[in-house]
Scaffold this active site. Sequence first.
Site, mmCIF file in Angstrom:
data_model
loop_
_atom_site.group_PDB
_atom_site.id
_atom_site.type_symbol
_atom_site.label_atom_id
_atom_site.label_comp_id
_atom_site.label_asym_id
_atom_site.label_seq_id
_atom_site.Cartn_x
_atom_site.Cartn_y
_atom_site.Cartn_z
ATOM 1 N N TYR A 129 0.839 -1.193 0.000
ATOM 2 C CA TYR A 129 0.000 0.000 0.000
ATOM 3 C C TYR A 129 0.884 1.257 0.000
ATOM 4 C CZ TYR A 129 -3.696 -3.266 1.198
ATOM 5 O OH TYR A 129 -4.573 -4.319 1.184
ATOM 6 N N ASN A 143 -12.227 -1.473 -5.304
ATOM 7 C CA ASN A 143 -12.029 -1.812 -6.707
ATOM 8 C C ASN A 143 -13.194 -2.686 -7.195
ATOM 9 O OD1 ASN A 143 -11.155 -2.868 -9.171
ATOM 10 N ND2 ASN A 143 -9.616 -4.185 -8.245
ATOM 11 N N CYS A 192 -6.194 -6.161 -7.467
ATOM 12 C CA CYS A 192 -6.065 -5.733 -6.076
ATOM 13 C C CYS A 192 -5.542 -6.861 -5.184
ATOM 14 C CB CYS A 192 -7.380 -5.178 -5.557
ATOM 15 S SG CYS A 192 -8.810 -6.225 -5.835
ATOM 16 N N HIS A 193 -5.645 -8.105 -5.636
ATOM 17 C CA HIS A 193 -5.122 -9.227 -4.847
ATOM 18 C C HIS A 193 -3.602 -9.201 -4.764
ATOM 19 C CE1 HIS A 193 -5.170 -10.648 -9.027
ATOM 20 N NE2 HIS A 193 -4.153 -11.436 -8.681
ATOM 21 N N GLU A 223 -0.545 -17.426 -9.594
ATOM 22 C CA GLU A 223 0.403 -16.590 -10.345
ATOM 23 C C GLU A 223 1.860 -16.932 -10.046
ATOM 24 O OE1 GLU A 223 -0.390 -12.385 -10.150
ATOM 25 O OE2 GLU A 223 -2.542 -12.676 -10.366
#
Length: 166
Positions: A98, A121, A129-130, A156
Amino acid sequence: MQYTAHYTSPLGPITLAADGTALTGLWFDGQKYFADTLDETHEKKSLPIFEEVRRWLDLYFSGKEPDFLPPLAPKATPFQKSVWDVLLSIPYGRTMTYGEIAARIGRKKASHAVGGAVSRNPVSLIIPCHRVVGASGSLTGYAGGIDKKIRLLELEGVDMARLFVL
């Protein structure tokens, strides 16, 4: 007028929303802030934008990085847009804090405000946003649920060794 469609993901059902040509919402059903930017009057409809988004999601959930971005038009304040633009720049398989986002938008002391924008979002997954984590590596603040955040980051290939749940 907004239109809706549904997608069945490996992590649960997803509701899609569009203005006819661009995606305005993508939420895991039942998540925090679910459909909060969806017009009260909307219609379920088959549209080319939904097929494009389904193709993106199919690639993503197959473990591949999608090589395109569907047209997006989320409702946003200028501040939210600046934060979401940074989210779109976070590479697949990487994370950002952040504080790093706050610094990128020129508001170094706005980490909490950034957190608010990230949590609101309305186009989850595609605006990733993850991929946002706490400065210490804590996995916090995912409207879809921390369990989904963990699974998305694992999908990912993010190195989870330095990340933890409070």
